[in-house]
Write a protein that holds these residues in place. Structure first.
Motif, PDB file in Angstrom:
ATOM      1  N   ILE A  90       0.883  -1.160   0.000  1.00  0.00           N
ATOM      2  CA  ILE A  90       0.000   0.000   0.000  1.00  0.00           C
ATOM      3  C   ILE A  90       0.923   1.212   0.000  1.00  0.00           C
ATOM      4  O   ILE A  90       1.845   1.304   0.815  1.00  0.00           O
ATOM      5  N   ILE A  91       0.691   2.130  -0.939  1.00  0.00           N
ATOM      6  CA  ILE A  91       1.617   3.234  -1.172  1.00  0.00           C
ATOM      7  C   ILE A  91       1.080   4.560  -0.640  1.00  0.00           C
ATOM      8  O   ILE A  91      -0.064   4.930  -0.898  1.00  0.00           O
ATOM      9  N   PHE A  92       1.957   5.255   0.083  1.00  0.00           N
ATOM     10  CA  PHE A  92       1.725   6.634   0.511  1.00  0.00           C
ATOM     11  C   PHE A  92       2.643   7.500  -0.347  1.00  0.00           C
ATOM     12  O   PHE A  92       3.865   7.353  -0.258  1.00  0.00           O
ATOM     13  N   THR A  93       2.090   8.398  -1.153  1.00  0.00           N
ATOM     14  CA  THR A  93       2.942   9.314  -1.917  1.00  0.00           C
ATOM     15  C   THR A  93       3.349  10.475  -1.022  1.00  0.00           C
ATOM     16  O   THR A  93       2.776  10.683   0.051  1.00  0.00           O
ATOM     17  N   GLU A  94       4.308  11.231  -1.495  1.00  0.00           N
ATOM     18  CA  GLU A  94       4.764  12.426  -0.782  1.00  0.00           C
ATOM     19  C   GLU A  94       3.591  13.390  -0.561  1.00  0.00           C
ATOM     20  O   GLU A  94       3.431  13.960   0.516  1.00  0.00           O
ATOM     21  N   GLU A  95       2.757  13.547  -1.590  1.00  0.00           N
ATOM     22  CA  GLU A  95       1.593  14.442  -1.496  1.00  0.00           C
ATOM     23  C   GLU A  95       0.620  13.946  -0.424  1.00  0.00           C
ATOM     24  O   GLU A  95       0.082  14.737   0.356  1.00  0.00           O
ATOM     25  N   THR A  96       0.391  12.633  -0.400  1.00  0.00           N
ATOM     26  CA  THR A  96      -0.504  12.046   0.609  1.00  0.00           C
ATOM     27  C   THR A  96       0.039  12.304   2.005  1.00  0.00           C
ATOM     28  O   THR A  96      -0.703  12.690   2.910  1.00  0.00           O
ATOM     29  N   LEU A  97       1.337  12.114   2.182  1.00  0.00           N
ATOM     30  CA  LEU A  97       1.952  12.330   3.494  1.00  0.00           C
ATOM     31  C   LEU A  97       1.801  13.782   3.941  1.00  0.00           C
ATOM     32  O   LEU A  97       1.513  14.047   5.108  1.00  0.00           O
ATOM     33  N   LYS A  98       1.961  14.728   3.008  1.00  0.00           N
ATOM     34  CA  LYS A  98       1.781  16.152   3.337  1.00  0.00           C
ATOM     35  C   LYS A  98       0.334  16.428   3.734  1.00  0.00           C
ATOM     36  O   LYS A  98       0.070  17.134   4.706  1.00  0.00           O
TER      37      LYS A  98
END
Length: 191
Positions: free
Chosen positions: A103-111
Motif C-alpha cells: 500500500i503506497i503513501f505518496t509524498e503528497e498524501t503524506l503532506k
C-alpha cells in the motif's frame, strides 16, 4: 486494507474520519520479485506498507561489491526516509526478494495527512522509532559474533526467511562469502 489500519492504530488513535481520509489517499501496488521499490541515485517520493513479501535494503561499497544491509518483512513500512525528508538522492536500493503486495503513501498524501490529522506526525515518529530499534537489534549482533554464530542467530530470528531469500543475499547480509556460508551450513547439517 484492515492490515494497514491495524498497523497504524498500534502507534496512535485515529477516528473513522481520519482512517477514511488515509484509505482515500493511498493505493495498492505489486512489486515483482527482483524489481526495485526505490533506487540509489533517485530521490524517494513514496513510503510503502508491505502487505506481503520481503524486501532487502542494499548498496554497493567502494569496491563495487553489493552489500545487503537488512531485510524487511510484511506488516512494516519501508522507505528511505532520510533521503526523502532531506530531498537528496538515496544511496541504497530497496529490492523485492519475493513478489510483494504494498500500500503506497505518496509524498503528497503524506503532506495532506500531516496537515489534516493532528497526531499523524507523532504516529510516523513512533513508527520510525520502532523501526530504528528493530534495525539496531538486527545489526548489533552482526558486529560482534563470528560467522557461524551470526548465521545461527539469523536462523533463530528469521526461520521463514532463510528459505525465501537467495544464498548470495544472505551471505552478503552476514558479511561472508557464499562459499563460507555453504561450508557453515554443511557443518551444521552434520550435527
Amino acid at each position: 486494507m484492515d492490515d494497514l489500519i491495524n498497523y497504524l492504530l498500534q502507534f496512535g488513535n485515529l477516528n473513522q474520519q481520519q482512517l477514511q481520509l488515509i484509505l482515500d489517499n493511498v493505493f495498492e501496488r505489486t512489486v515483482k520479485k527482483d524489481a526495485y521499490f526505490s533506487e540509489a541515485g533517485k530521490i524517494p517520493r513514496e513510503i510503502g506498507y508491505i502487505r506481503s513479501g520481503i524486501f532487502r535494503v542494499c548498496y554497493f561499497n567502494n569496491k563495487g561489491t553489493e552489500v545487503t544491509r537488512y531485510f524487511v518483512e510484511e506488516n512494516r513500512l519501508i522507505a528511505d526516509i532520510n533521503s526523502m525528508d532531506s530531498k537528496v538522492p538515496s544511496t541504497e536500493y530497496i529490492q523485492a526478494i519475493t513478489d510483494c503486495e504494498m500500500i503506497i503513501f505518496t509524498e503528497e498524501t503524506l503532506k495532506l495527512l500531516s496537515s489534516t490529522i493532528l497526531d499523524w506526525d507523532r504516529i510516523l515518529a513512533k513508527i520510525r522509532e520502532k523501526a530504528m530499534m528493530e534495525k539496531i537489534q538486527k545489526i548489533a549482533p552482526m558486529l560482534t559474533e563470528d560467522a557461524t554464530s551470526r548465521y545461527l542467530m539469523f536462523m533463530e530470528k528469521f526461520p521463514d526467511l532463510a528459505n525465501k531469500i537467495p544464498l548470495s543475499y544472505l551471505a552478503s547480509y552476514l558479511g561472508i562469502t557464499q562459499s563460507s556460508l555453504s561450508r557453515i551450513r554443511k557443518q551444521l547439517s552434520k550435527h
